[in-house]
Design a protein around this motif. Structure first.
Motif, short mmCIF file in Angstrom:
data_model
loop_
_atom_site.label_atom_id
_atom_site.label_comp_id
_atom_site.label_asym_id
_atom_site.label_seq_id
_atom_site.Cartn_x
_atom_site.Cartn_y
_atom_site.Cartn_z
N ARG A 200 -11.20 -89.04 -11.28
CA ARG A 200 -11.27 -90.53 -11.61
C ARG A 200 -10.20 -91.25 -10.82
NH1 ARG A 200 -12.19 -90.82 -17.78
NH2 ARG A 200 -12.36 -92.95 -17.12
N TYR A 201 -10.38 -92.43 -10.55
CA TYR A 201 -9.40 -92.94 -9.45
C TYR A 201 -8.15 -93.46 -10.35
CZ TYR A 201 -7.34 -96.39 -6.48
OH TYR A 201 -6.66 -96.97 -5.44
N GLU A 202 -8.23 -93.70 -11.67
CA GLU A 202 -7.10 -93.95 -12.53
C GLU A 202 -6.30 -92.94 -12.96
OE1 GLU A 202 -8.01 -95.09 -16.45
OE2 GLU A 202 -10.13 -94.13 -16.62
N PHE A 203 -6.72 -91.51 -12.52
CA PHE A 203 -5.98 -90.38 -12.74
C PHE A 203 -5.85 -89.50 -11.58
CE2 PHE A 203 -8.33 -90.83 -16.93
CZ PHE A 203 -7.53 -91.47 -17.66
N ARG A 204 -5.88 -90.19 -10.33
CA ARG A 204 -5.76 -89.54 -9.08
C ARG A 204 -4.43 -88.63 -8.75
NH1 ARG A 204 -5.04 -93.66 -4.70
NH2 ARG A 204 -6.87 -92.71 -3.54
N ALA A 205 -3.40 -89.32 -9.53
CA ALA A 205 -2.15 -88.50 -9.46
C ALA A 205 -1.86 -87.54 -10.32
CB ALA A 205 -1.00 -89.57 -9.36
N GLU A 206 -2.30 -87.83 -11.62
CA GLU A 206 -2.39 -86.66 -12.53
C GLU A 206 -3.20 -85.59 -12.19
OE1 GLU A 206 -1.29 -90.70 -14.68
OE2 GLU A 206 -2.74 -89.87 -13.14
N GLY A 207 -4.40 -85.84 -11.61
CA GLY A 207 -5.30 -84.74 -11.28
C GLY A 207 -4.91 -83.79 -10.29
N ARG A 208 -4.14 -84.34 -9.10
CA ARG A 208 -3.44 -83.67 -8.21
C ARG A 208 -2.43 -82.83 -8.79
NH1 ARG A 208 -5.80 -88.02 -5.78
NH2 ARG A 208 -6.98 -87.64 -3.66
N ALA A 209 -1.54 -83.15 -9.61
CA ALA A 209 -0.51 -82.49 -10.20
C ALA A 209 -0.96 -81.30 -11.10
CB ALA A 209 0.43 -83.50 -10.90
N PHE A 210 -2.17 -81.56 -11.61
CA PHE A 210 -2.85 -80.69 -12.54
C PHE A 210 -3.29 -79.59 -11.58
CE2 PHE A 210 -7.20 -79.09 -13.57
CZ PHE A 210 -6.87 -78.03 -14.42
N ALA A 211 -3.87 -79.76 -10.55
CA ALA A 211 -4.65 -79.18 -9.60
C ALA A 211 -3.54 -77.90 -8.83
CB ALA A 211 -5.36 -79.62 -8.52
N ARG A 212 -2.52 -78.57 -8.65
CA ARG A 212 -1.39 -77.72 -7.80
C ARG A 212 -0.94 -76.87 -8.89
NH1 ARG A 212 0.94 -79.43 -3.07
NH2 ARG A 212 2.38 -77.60 -3.50
N ALA A 213 -0.67 -77.34 -10.03
CA ALA A 213 0.11 -76.47 -11.25
C ALA A 213 -0.90 -75.25 -11.32
CB ALA A 213 0.35 -77.05 -12.54
N LEU A 214 -2.12 -75.55 -11.56
CA LEU A 214 -3.35 -74.48 -11.65
C LEU A 214 -3.17 -73.36 -10.49
CD1 LEU A 214 -5.54 -73.37 -13.48
CD2 LEU A 214 -7.28 -74.92 -12.55
N CYS A 215 -3.09 -74.05 -9.56
CA CYS A 215 -3.06 -72.98 -8.26
C CYS A 215 -1.92 -72.09 -8.32
CB CYS A 215 -3.35 -73.80 -7.02
SG CYS A 215 -4.66 -74.73 -6.41
N GLU A 216 -0.91 -72.85 -8.62
CA GLU A 216 0.37 -71.80 -8.57
C GLU A 216 0.36 -70.76 -9.84
OE1 GLU A 216 4.11 -70.59 -7.10
OE2 GLU A 216 2.19 -70.83 -6.57
N SER A 217 -0.09 -71.27 -10.82
CA SER A 217 -0.44 -70.52 -12.04
C SER A 217 -1.13 -69.03 -11.82
CB SER A 217 -0.77 -71.40 -13.21
OG SER A 217 -1.10 -70.18 -14.31
N TRP A 218 -2.40 -69.71 -11.11
CA TRP A 218 -3.26 -68.47 -10.85
C TRP A 218 -2.88 -67.64 -9.75
CZ3 TRP A 218 -8.93 -70.96 -11.00
CH2 TRP A 218 -9.22 -71.04 -12.43
N ASN A 219 -2.02 -68.04 -8.66
CA ASN A 219 -1.87 -67.12 -7.80
C ASN A 219 -0.80 -66.32 -8.17
OD1 ASN A 219 -2.96 -68.55 -5.53
ND2 ASN A 219 -1.43 -70.22 -5.29
N ARG A 220 0.41 -66.65 -9.10
CA ARG A 220 1.28 -65.78 -9.60
C ARG A 220 0.46 -64.84 -10.42
NH1 ARG A 220 5.45 -70.48 -11.65
NH2 ARG A 220 6.48 -70.74 -9.51
N ALA A 221 -0.54 -65.05 -11.40
CA ALA A 221 -0.99 -64.06 -12.22
C ALA A 221 -2.04 -63.34 -11.50
CB ALA A 221 -2.04 -64.82 -13.31
N LEU A 222 -2.64 -63.73 -10.39
CA LEU A 222 -3.63 -63.08 -9.62
C LEU A 222 -3.29 -62.41 -8.13
CD1 LEU A 222 -6.45 -65.53 -10.32
CD2 LEU A 222 -6.70 -63.15 -11.06
#
Length: 313
Positions: A200-222
């Motif tokens: 959603r446009y209003e959350f474009r920055a927060e959404g990307r921050a979440f997506a990057r954090a999720l990637c790094e969390s999974w990369n370490r765990a997996l």
């Protein structure tokens, strides 16, 4: 009585599609740009079309090493006879080299113009093998902090050239602190899951921050089982983001499910954190995406022998 059994089949990874040195391969981790080209084959020419796709890819790989590496994938589950080329480019500058190739490279033109269909079946070149209007491309660039309001400061990747600011895009393998040699990518994975979602446009920055954090969390765990990178769609729908989830094998999906289900504090924190500030109404990651826009597609590296293609190699 002696019985024999065949060794279990091991699906070749995409890097087996090319003869170039592995150190010269561009892939999802070290490429500056990925162009995903998708085409729907006519069922009657499914074998000829796959051979054409592989021949064209290898011509580019061997004659333009260091500029582009192309791999061919099948949809693991999805639409049959739909091919995906992942064209890994050093940069957008490299694409300009390929445009020049179209008018000057005799070898490339020979592959394109060659008669590939048996005269008994009507003859023809590659264009008869694909459904009209079904070839389309998506251009992906690795996500980087500083884009779309994800940083309060000018990142180091911004340079001033001829009076104008220029953004140097870091490659996707720099998105994680997992050592490069332990990462999977489009050349080495057994299955590539392509996940798309529209923010959603209003959350474009927060959404990307979440997506990057999720990637790094999974990369370490997996680590050793999966590696996840995040990309932006360069020319297309604004705020549609793309994850490439590189799995060691199809059964590695069970490991991915295990990470989702376990109560690891670091992994769970990413999903439960309130990413949206109170002045925007507060909330977690589920408010950031357009409803029903998250979708997954599984891709398998194409290999000889599939769908009656030649078996030698």
């Amino acid at each position: 009585m002696t019985t024999t059994s065949s060794p279990p089949f091991v699906l070749p990874t995409a890097q087996a599609q090319t003869s170039i040195d592995r150190a010269a391969i561009l892939h999802s981790g070290n490429a500056g740009v990925i162009v995903e080209r998708v085409g729907q084959l006519r069922a009657e020419f499914r074998s000829e079309a796959r051979q054409f796709a592989r021949e064209l890819s290898e011509y580019l790989n061997t004659n333009y090493a260091g500029i582009i590496t192309v791999f061919v994938y099948e949809e693991t589950f999805g639409t049959k006879d739909r091919l995906h080329w992942l064209m890994h480019l050093k940069s957008l500058h490299a694409y300009e080299t390929l445009i020049e190739m179209g008018s000057r490279d005799a070898g490339w033109r020979d592959i394109i113009m060659r008669q590939r269909i048996d005269p008994a079946r009507g003859g023809g070149t590659w264009d008869r093998m694909f459904l009209d209007g079904e070839l389309h491309e998506t251009v992906l660039i690795p996500s980087a902090f500083g884009m779309y309001g994800t940083s309060d400061e000018t990142p180091d990747s911004v340079r001033t050239t001829d009076g104008a600011a220029t953004f140097t895009v870091p490659t996707a393998q720099l998105q994680t602190d997992v050592p490069v040699e332990d990462q999977l990518n489009s050349a080495t994975c057994g299955i590539l899951m392509h996940r798309t979602g529209e923010l959603r446009y209003e959350f474009r920055a927060e959404g990307r921050a979440f997506a990057r954090a999720l990637c790094e969390s999974w990369n370490r765990a997996l680590a050793g089982h999966a590696t996840i990178y995040l990309y932006e769609e360069a020319f297309g729908r604004s705020d549609r983001i793309h994850h490439f989830i590189h799995l060691k094998s199809l059964s590695s999906y069970y490991t991915l499910m295990g990470v989702r289900a376990m109560s690891d504090p670091a992994t769970r924190e990413v999903f439960t954190r309130q990413w949206i500030p109170e002045e925007k109404g507060g909330g977690g990651w589920e408010r950031m995406f357009v409803q029903s826009s998250l979708s997954d597609l599984s891709l398998t590296p194409q290999h000889w022998g599939m769908y009656a293609t030649k078996t030698e190699r």
